[in-house]
Scaffold this motif. Structure first.
Motif, PDB file in Angstrom:
ATOM      1  N   HIS A 107       0.902  -1.288   0.049  1.00 33.44           N
ATOM      2  CA  HIS A 107      -0.120   0.006  -0.177  1.00 33.44           C
ATOM      3  C   HIS A 107       0.985   1.332  -0.010  1.00 33.44           C
ATOM      4  O   HIS A 107       0.572   2.428  -0.610  1.00 33.44           O
ATOM      5  N   PHE A 108       1.735   1.168   0.582  1.00 35.38           N
ATOM      6  CA  PHE A 108       2.933   2.417   0.728  1.00 35.38           C
ATOM      7  C   PHE A 108       3.126   3.191  -0.302  1.00 35.38           C
ATOM      8  O   PHE A 108       2.992   4.335  -0.457  1.00 35.38           O
ATOM      9  N   PRO A 109       3.800   2.464  -1.571  1.00 30.44           N
ATOM     10  CA  PRO A 109       4.210   3.362  -2.847  1.00 30.44           C
ATOM     11  C   PRO A 109       2.700   3.976  -3.124  1.00 30.44           C
ATOM     12  O   PRO A 109       2.917   5.096  -3.639  1.00 30.44           O
ATOM     13  N   THR A 110       1.506   3.574  -3.258  1.00 29.01           N
ATOM     14  CA  THR A 110       0.512   4.161  -3.731  1.00 29.01           C
ATOM     15  C   THR A 110       0.217   5.311  -2.797  1.00 29.01           C
ATOM     16  O   THR A 110       0.024   6.652  -3.564  1.00 29.01           O
ATOM     17  N   ILE A 111       0.315   5.226  -1.366  1.00 31.18           N
ATOM     18  CA  ILE A 111       0.109   6.320  -0.700  1.00 31.18           C
ATOM     19  C   ILE A 111       1.232   7.650  -1.087  1.00 31.18           C
ATOM     20  O   ILE A 111       0.992   8.622  -0.978  1.00 31.18           O
ATOM     21  N   GLU A 112       2.234   7.077  -1.241  1.00 24.80           N
ATOM     22  CA  GLU A 112       3.571   7.914  -1.497  1.00 24.80           C
ATOM     23  C   GLU A 112       3.320   8.613  -2.876  1.00 24.80           C
ATOM     24  O   GLU A 112       3.631   9.995  -2.688  1.00 24.80           O
ATOM     25  N   THR A 113       2.875   7.983  -3.908  1.00 27.62           N
ATOM     26  CA  THR A 113       2.749   8.590  -5.150  1.00 27.62           C
ATOM     27  C   THR A 113       1.588   9.617  -5.107  1.00 27.62           C
ATOM     28  O   THR A 113       1.575  10.643  -5.643  1.00 27.62           O
ATOM     29  N   LEU A 114       0.386   9.276  -4.471  1.00 28.09           N
ATOM     30  CA  LEU A 114      -0.776  10.229  -4.137  1.00 28.09           C
ATOM     31  C   LEU A 114      -0.410  11.415  -3.660  1.00 28.09           C
ATOM     32  O   LEU A 114      -0.800  12.690  -4.030  1.00 28.09           O
ATOM     33  N   ALA A 115       0.296  11.402  -2.562  1.00 29.71           N
ATOM     34  CA  ALA A 115       0.734  12.330  -1.541  1.00 29.71           C
ATOM     35  C   ALA A 115       1.662  13.183  -2.544  1.00 29.71           C
ATOM     36  O   ALA A 115       1.652  14.810  -2.574  1.00 29.71           O
ATOM     37  N   THR A 116       2.474  12.618  -3.209  1.00 27.00           N
ATOM     38  CA  THR A 116       3.439  13.571  -4.128  1.00 27.00           C
ATOM     39  C   THR A 116       2.426  14.103  -5.407  1.00 27.00           C
ATOM     40  O   THR A 116       2.915  15.514  -5.545  1.00 27.00           O
ATOM     41  N   GLU A 117       1.680  13.647  -5.719  1.00 26.43           N
ATOM     42  CA  GLU A 117       0.605  14.264  -6.644  1.00 26.43           C
ATOM     43  C   GLU A 117       0.017  15.482  -6.042  1.00 26.43           C
ATOM     44  O   GLU A 117      -0.087  16.564  -6.826  1.00 26.43           O
ATOM     45  N   ARG A 118      -0.331  15.145  -4.859  1.00 25.10           N
ATOM     46  CA  ARG A 118      -1.376  16.457  -4.067  1.00 25.10           C
ATOM     47  C   ARG A 118      -0.435  17.339  -4.173  1.00 25.10           C
ATOM     48  O   ARG A 118      -0.587  18.731  -4.299  1.00 25.10           O
ATOM     49  N   ILE A 119       0.886  17.139  -3.806  1.00 19.34           N
ATOM     50  CA  ILE A 119       1.888  18.350  -3.443  1.00 19.34           C
ATOM     51  C   ILE A 119       2.102  19.045  -4.723  1.00 19.34           C
ATOM     52  O   ILE A 119       2.223  20.238  -4.938  1.00 19.34           O
ATOM     53  N   GLN A 120       2.388  18.033  -5.828  1.00 19.79           N
ATOM     54  CA  GLN A 120       2.778  18.837  -7.257  1.00 19.79           C
ATOM     55  C   GLN A 120       1.672  19.722  -7.661  1.00 19.79           C
ATOM     56  O   GLN A 120       1.797  20.774  -8.288  1.00 19.79           O
ATOM     57  N   ASN A 121       0.488  19.331  -7.441  1.00 22.45           N
ATOM     58  CA  ASN A 121      -0.649  20.186  -7.946  1.00 22.45           C
ATOM     59  C   ASN A 121      -0.696  21.312  -7.164  1.00 22.45           C
ATOM     60  O   ASN A 121      -1.132  22.340  -7.613  1.00 22.45           O
ATOM     61  N   ALA A 122      -0.429  21.296  -5.806  1.00 24.04           N
ATOM     62  CA  ALA A 122      -0.422  22.688  -5.084  1.00 24.04           C
ATOM     63  C   ALA A 122       0.643  23.317  -5.482  1.00 24.04           C
ATOM     64  O   ALA A 122       0.240  24.651  -5.742  1.00 24.04           O
ATOM     65  N   ASP A 123       1.789  22.933  -5.959  1.00 26.89           N
ATOM     66  CA  ASP A 123       3.039  23.761  -6.454  1.00 26.89           C
ATOM     67  C   ASP A 123       2.733  24.285  -7.793  1.00 26.89           C
ATOM     68  O   ASP A 123       3.006  25.414  -8.061  1.00 26.89           O
ATOM     69  N   THR A 124       1.800  23.670  -8.515  1.00 24.96           N
ATOM     70  CA  THR A 124       1.495  24.133  -9.770  1.00 24.96           C
ATOM     71  C   THR A 124       0.534  25.322  -9.608  1.00 24.96           C
ATOM     72  O   THR A 124       0.767  26.470 -10.198  1.00 24.96           O
ATOM     73  N   ILE A 125      -0.550  25.309  -8.844  1.00 26.47           N
ATOM     74  CA  ILE A 125      -1.485  26.579  -8.645  1.00 26.47           C
ATOM     75  C   ILE A 125      -0.603  27.519  -8.080  1.00 26.47           C
ATOM     76  O   ILE A 125      -0.788  28.976  -8.229  1.00 26.47           O
ATOM     77  N   ILE A 126       0.212  27.335  -7.132  1.00 25.92           N
ATOM     78  CA  ILE A 126       1.191  28.570  -6.451  1.00 25.92           C
ATOM     79  C   ILE A 126       1.827  29.298  -7.464  1.00 25.92           C
ATOM     80  O   ILE A 126       2.060  30.555  -7.611  1.00 25.92           O
ATOM     81  N   ALA A 127       2.688  28.480  -8.484  1.00 29.66           N
ATOM     82  CA  ALA A 127       3.322  28.921  -9.573  1.00 29.66           C
ATOM     83  C   ALA A 127       2.362  29.856 -10.384  1.00 29.66           C
ATOM     84  O   ALA A 127       2.704  31.000 -10.745  1.00 29.66           O
ATOM     85  N   LEU A 128       1.165  29.577 -10.668  1.00 25.32           N
ATOM     86  CA  LEU A 128       0.259  30.213 -11.517  1.00 25.32           C
ATOM     87  C   LEU A 128      -0.045  31.352 -11.030  1.00 25.32           C
ATOM     88  O   LEU A 128      -0.227  32.437 -11.625  1.00 25.32           O
ATOM     89  N   ARG A 129      -0.374  31.259  -9.437  1.00 24.25           N
ATOM     90  CA  ARG A 129      -0.610  32.498  -8.957  1.00 24.25           C
ATOM     91  C   ARG A 129       0.335  33.723  -8.924  1.00 24.25           C
ATOM     92  O   ARG A 129       0.203  34.838  -9.237  1.00 24.25           O
ATOM     93  N   ARG A 130       1.678  33.231  -8.889  1.00 22.73           N
ATOM     94  CA  ARG A 130       2.694  33.981  -8.647  1.00 22.73           C
ATOM     95  C   ARG A 130       3.033  34.780 -10.411  1.00 22.73           C
ATOM     96  O   ARG A 130       3.284  35.950 -10.377  1.00 22.73           O
ATOM     97  N   ASN A 131       2.943  33.693 -11.195  1.00 25.70           N
ATOM     98  CA  ASN A 131       3.160  34.155 -12.702  1.00 25.70           C
ATOM     99  C   ASN A 131       2.065  34.757 -13.578  1.00 25.70           C
ATOM    100  O   ASN A 131       2.420  35.619 -14.398  1.00 25.70           O
ATOM    101  N   GLU A 132       0.979  34.164 -13.328  1.00 21.86           N
ATOM    102  CA  GLU A 132      -0.169  34.691 -14.336  1.00 21.86           C
ATOM    103  C   GLU A 132      -1.481  35.360 -13.396  1.00 21.86           C
ATOM    104  O   GLU A 132      -2.344  35.812 -14.324  1.00 21.86           O
ATOM    105  N   GLY A 133      -1.333  35.236 -12.314  1.00 21.63           N
ATOM    106  CA  GLY A 133      -2.304  36.043 -11.388  1.00 21.63           C
ATOM    107  C   GLY A 133      -3.461  34.980 -10.970  1.00 21.63           C
ATOM    108  O   GLY A 133      -3.436  33.976 -11.161  1.00 21.63           O
ATOM    109  N   LEU A 134      -4.437  35.900 -10.469  1.00 23.57           N
ATOM    110  CA  LEU A 134      -5.602  35.063  -9.503  1.00 23.57           C
ATOM    111  C   LEU A 134      -6.486  34.324 -10.611  1.00 23.57           C
ATOM    112  O   LEU A 134      -6.800  33.270 -10.395  1.00 23.57           O
ATOM    113  N   ASP A 135      -6.649  34.953 -11.613  1.00 21.83           N
ATOM    114  CA  ASP A 135      -7.890  34.143 -12.613  1.00 21.83           C
ATOM    115  C   ASP A 135      -7.256  32.699 -12.935  1.00 21.83           C
ATOM    116  O   ASP A 135      -7.901  31.745 -13.245  1.00 21.83           O
TER     117      ASP A 135
END
Length: 330
Positions: A107-135
């Protein structure tokens, strides 16, 4: 009988010591089982707590990232970075705690992969806010497959928690069985020890009573024998050991020979013989004949304490022990 009694006591004592050792080892086993049970309870709680901490850290990561999308304030990302670090630590802890469980390692590799994916999604949103704005950041949040990833993440977490609870139930059931077996061994060992000790005590008391009875009977027999000898006045009756040393002395012997018991017991009977008989070894020869034949009779001159001489008819009878060895001469 005394040796037999002592052997019984030693055997009973030895069995009692073995019983104590058994009870001690079983008590130690009980402690080990209890310690292991406590260990597995703590281990399960630690795994479940780490899994719950990881789930909470992931929620805080997403919450912090969305807060930054709304505010655009870089200081709001401090909580985000702290929770990312906390999530990594929780994953390391879970990996260590479940290293001995193959099911959890699946089970652990799955939970590790999903956790990494969620963090990467959050990083993507943060980067968009910085570079392209709120919308742009809000649009990305609306279109990301967040619910599906979260649902998969939550499902894996529940499976891992369920696996830990299942293992804990199995381990506790096994510990309960071992404790019950240990308890039965302790009970049976204690009862058996009490039974053996009771039987040994009863046997010792019985043998002691028999021995006391036998000794009393022997004492009475010896007293009757002494009274019988003391009642004989015409014969000097006494007892020698195989070397010719006087070991008993009757009143009739004291009357005829002139020696008191205190004077003669422990002395050699050769002093009753004539000097010439002593020189030619007659006392030793008499002992040898009596020991060889079981009985020896002769007439000869004998000497009293006052050195007066008299003609005596003497009978020597060999008294033998159970091994047919000459124990006494009468």
């Amino acid at each position: 009988m005394k040796s037999f009694l002592n052997r019984k006591v030693r055997l009973a004592f030895g069995f009692a010591m073995l019983t104590l050792l058994l009870m001690g080892s079983m008590s130690y086993r009980w402690m080990v089982i209890s310690d292991e049970s406590s260990h597995w309870v703590r281990h399960t709680h630690a795994v479940i707590e780490s899994i719950q901490d990881l789930a909470l850290a992931m929620e805080n990561i997403e919450s912090a990232s969305r807060g930054f999308v709304i505010s655009g304030n870089e200081s709001d990302l401090q909580a985000y970075r702290s929770n990312v670090l906390k999530a990594e630590q929780d994953q390391a802890t879970i990996r260590t705690l479940t290293a001995d469980n193959p099911v959890q390692q699946v089970h652990f590799p799955t939970i590790e992969t999903l956790a990494t994916e969620r963090i990467q999604n959050a990083d993507t949103i943060i980067a968009l806010r910085r570079n392209e704005g709120l919308d742009a950041a809000v649009a990305a949040v609306d279109h990301e497959p967040e619910d599906q990833v979260n649902d998969e993440f939550q499902a894996v977490i529940e499976r891992m928690q369920g696996e830990e609870l299942r293992l804990l139930a199995l381990r506790m059931a096994s510990a309960d069985r071992e404790r019950e077996e240990t308890r039965m061994i302790l009970i049976v060992g204690t009862l058996l020890g009490i039974l053996v000790a009771g039987l040994a005590a009863w046997s010792a008391v019985r043998d002691s009573t028999r021995r006391a009875t036998a000794e009393e009977a022997l004492q009475q027999s010896e007293e009757k024998y002494r009274m019988l000898l003391d009642g004989v006045q015409d014969y000097a009756i006494f007892m020698l050991d195989p070397r010719g040393t006087v070991v008993s002395w009757s009143a009739s012997a004291a009357h005829i020979k002139g020696y008191t018991a205190q004077e003669i017991i422990g002395q050699n009977f050769s002093r009753f013989f004539m000097p010439e008989d002593i020189r030619r070894g007659r006392p030793e020869e008499v002992l040898r004949l009596a020991a060889t034949n079981g009985r020896h009779e002769e007439f000869g001159m004998r000497v009293r304490k006052d050195q007066t001489q008299f003609l005596a008819s003497v009978t020597f009878i060999a008294l033998r022990d159970a091994g047919r060895q000459s124990a006494r001469l009468l």
